[in-house]
Design a protein around this motif. Sequence first.
Motif, short mmCIF file in Angstrom:
data_model
loop_
_atom_site.label_atom_id
_atom_site.label_comp_id
_atom_site.label_asym_id
_atom_site.label_seq_id
_atom_site.Cartn_x
_atom_site.Cartn_y
_atom_site.Cartn_z
N HIS B 43 8.13 -7.94 13.26
CA HIS B 43 8.17 -7.93 14.72
C HIS B 43 9.52 -7.63 15.34
O HIS B 43 9.62 -6.72 16.18
CB HIS B 43 7.60 -9.26 15.22
CG HIS B 43 7.71 -9.42 16.70
ND1 HIS B 43 6.91 -8.74 17.58
CD2 HIS B 43 8.53 -10.16 17.46
CE1 HIS B 43 7.22 -9.06 18.82
NE2 HIS B 43 8.22 -9.93 18.78
N THR B 46 10.47 -3.99 14.99
CA THR B 46 9.75 -3.04 15.85
C THR B 46 10.31 -3.08 17.27
O THR B 46 10.42 -2.05 17.93
CB THR B 46 8.23 -3.32 15.93
OG1 THR B 46 8.03 -4.69 16.26
CG2 THR B 46 7.54 -2.98 14.64
N THR B 50 11.96 0.01 19.26
CA THR B 50 11.50 0.37 20.60
C THR B 50 12.68 0.60 21.54
O THR B 50 12.77 1.63 22.21
CB THR B 50 10.65 -0.76 21.19
OG1 THR B 50 9.59 -1.06 20.30
CG2 THR B 50 10.10 -0.36 22.54
N PHE B 88 5.88 2.29 18.86
CA PHE B 88 6.53 1.10 18.32
C PHE B 88 6.50 -0.05 19.32
O PHE B 88 6.44 -1.22 18.93
CB PHE B 88 7.98 1.42 17.91
CG PHE B 88 8.08 1.93 16.51
CD1 PHE B 88 7.97 3.28 16.24
CD2 PHE B 88 8.27 1.06 15.47
CE1 PHE B 88 8.05 3.76 14.94
CE2 PHE B 88 8.36 1.51 14.16
CZ PHE B 88 8.25 2.87 13.89
N LEU B 91 3.27 -1.62 18.94
CA LEU B 91 3.28 -2.43 17.72
C LEU B 91 4.03 -3.73 17.94
O LEU B 91 3.61 -4.80 17.47
CB LEU B 91 3.97 -1.66 16.59
CG LEU B 91 3.11 -0.60 15.90
CD1 LEU B 91 3.95 0.15 14.88
CD2 LEU B 91 1.92 -1.27 15.23
N THR B 95 2.20 -7.17 17.30
CA THR B 95 2.66 -8.11 16.28
C THR B 95 3.15 -9.39 16.92
O THR B 95 2.97 -10.48 16.37
CB THR B 95 3.81 -7.51 15.41
OG1 THR B 95 4.84 -7.03 16.28
CG2 THR B 95 3.30 -6.40 14.53
#
Lengths: 217, 240, 221
Positions: B43, B46, B50, B88, B91, B95
């Motif tokens: 997490h 990501t 980002t 991302f 994601l 997550t």
Amino acid sequence: MILAVNLRSAICVINDYPVLVDADLAVGEGELVAVGGSNGAGKTTLLRVIAGLTSLRSGSCEVFGLDVGANARILRRRFTYLGHTPSLYDELTLLENVQLAAQCLGKSVESAEPALARVGLHSRESRVPAKQASSGQRRRASLAVMLVRDSALWLLDEPLAGLDSEGKSLVVDLVEEARSQARTVILTTHEDLFSGIVDKEVEVRNGIVEQAVLRVS
Amino acid sequence: MKLLVRILGAATIVSLTVLVGFALFVVPPDVIQGEYARLIYVHPATAWVTYTAFGICAAASALNLIPRTRSMFWDTLAGAAAEVGVVFCGLALITGAIWGRPVWGVWWTWDARLTSTALLFTLFVGYLALRRSSGPDEKRARRSAIAALIAIIDVPIVHFSVEWWRTLHQGRTLLRPDPTIEGVQLFTMLWSFLALSLLFAWILVHRFRVERLQRQMETAELDRAIILRRKEIKRAGVMQ
Amino acid sequence: MFREAMLVMRKDLLIERRSLASTAHVIPFALVMLVLFAFALDPDRATLDKAAPGLFWIAVLLSALMAIQRSFAIESGGSAFEFLKMSGLGPTAVFLGKAAALGVQLLVLECILLAGVVVLYNVDVSAAVDMIPVCLLTTAGIAAVGTIYGSFSGAISAREALLPLMFLPVIAPVLLAATRASEAAIGIGLDYGVWVQVLAVFAVVYLAAGSVAFGPLMEDA
């Protein structure tokens, strides 16, 4: 001779179609040029390129020695472009539209009424909202806008369209007057009405600008 | 250049494999959070990717607007970075939600970081929609660049506003002087940043290439249309 | 430049006065929203007056979308296309003028909605003086962002579809800050000062951004 407009090797693509390919056009200051050509040949595109409204893929376009792309804002104070359809605010009266055009350039509001009178729109007619005016009246109002802006260069796209015979002779008179005032005028037209007074007649054909008839004034 | 990208690809696969190995097998489960803590190896990375992606998009947009450095290269890069960034970001949000549910009891909460990230997601989805609008390439590029910058200056304002409003998110684990995680867990978490960064770079390169190839194809088609037109004109001239 | 901006603002307001598009469409829309909120939230329980500030600003934001669409529709729908571009006016002046006109229309809307909230939701606005800076700053921010995004025309259909998607996320912090500041102003919240500062920062940042960015945006429209 100082060039008012200098278009060189212009390639202009609209919707993936090359409308102008290697077009050249040189217009000296004070000249009156009529641009002919069949529908869809690219006359409007040519004018729009000169006005800086359509960009070139390659080549250059200079107006009064300045590149139109880089200097659009400064140049727009020095010329007036009249397109196919008159650019007016629907909710404002014809008079208000012309007054606004004058004020944008810092000119006096009082210059609007005489300009409207010159194009044959008197008090009562000019106080009609643009959306209620007839197309001929709107066309005349846009001519008044041109007069009030008092520019050195006039770009007129089919100025005779939508006018009755009285309107057409008005336009010819205005153009003649402009020429005598040493303004540069480039106009597109299908008709012969300007043949007597133009310095140069060109034609847009196959994407290039050809000299149709060259007159020496 | 191709060799470098190949190496990048190989490095990505290797680092991802190492990450999976460590995160799933080597590292023991957390005392409090149990197996769910393993999400810490996905997490935060990501989220980091980002922000990097959107940062690249903003920088490229800015460069595209400055006359001296203006070039379609930056526009292509901005578009590619934004696309990968949106993925991302999604994601990161997902997550985060998967982690939040068992650990905090909720799928979502309105704290500063989560809210700004969600907003970032929507802003850049809007940016990508704008990029699809019609019009000549350069104008669209300029419009998009301005949109990206206007979107990005919003983010600190959002972050501050929401932070003032409420705060629940985990305190910054790494940036404190004595991190509360250490040893093999710290190593794995740092490694996750490396692995996902490599993955991001690799995807970005390829997305950029696809976009550039598409542009080149369009330019080539246009050039061909112009050549054909020139031929037509010559033929018409000869016939007269 | 101030003169030019005033010209643009007066033009926009004059057109609005003639057409009454905002008055006829936007204000009724906003009032209907207030009524719908009441249906959704049951006025007899305590929720409605607590939620009132937020609902008020949501109504303002959604109505602003319509006003922004209108502000740019007059420039390119109908016959006015290219008038502004070819007029010779500086883009910063055009931006400020249009934003100012939009702001005035929104302020009028807010006054009417405020009355609506007082009447329909039983909210006590005796501390109304504190609401004034909130309204002014929020309106400035909405007008600035709205004018920037309204100019992303391209095709008209693109604008109608894109405007909400782009405008609403960016304006979200303004909604947050305005609601919190309003709550503080009417006595059910805290930190009035902080939220007003956030609104001020937002307004300044976006007015500056719009002044700078409007040149290329107007060209490309």
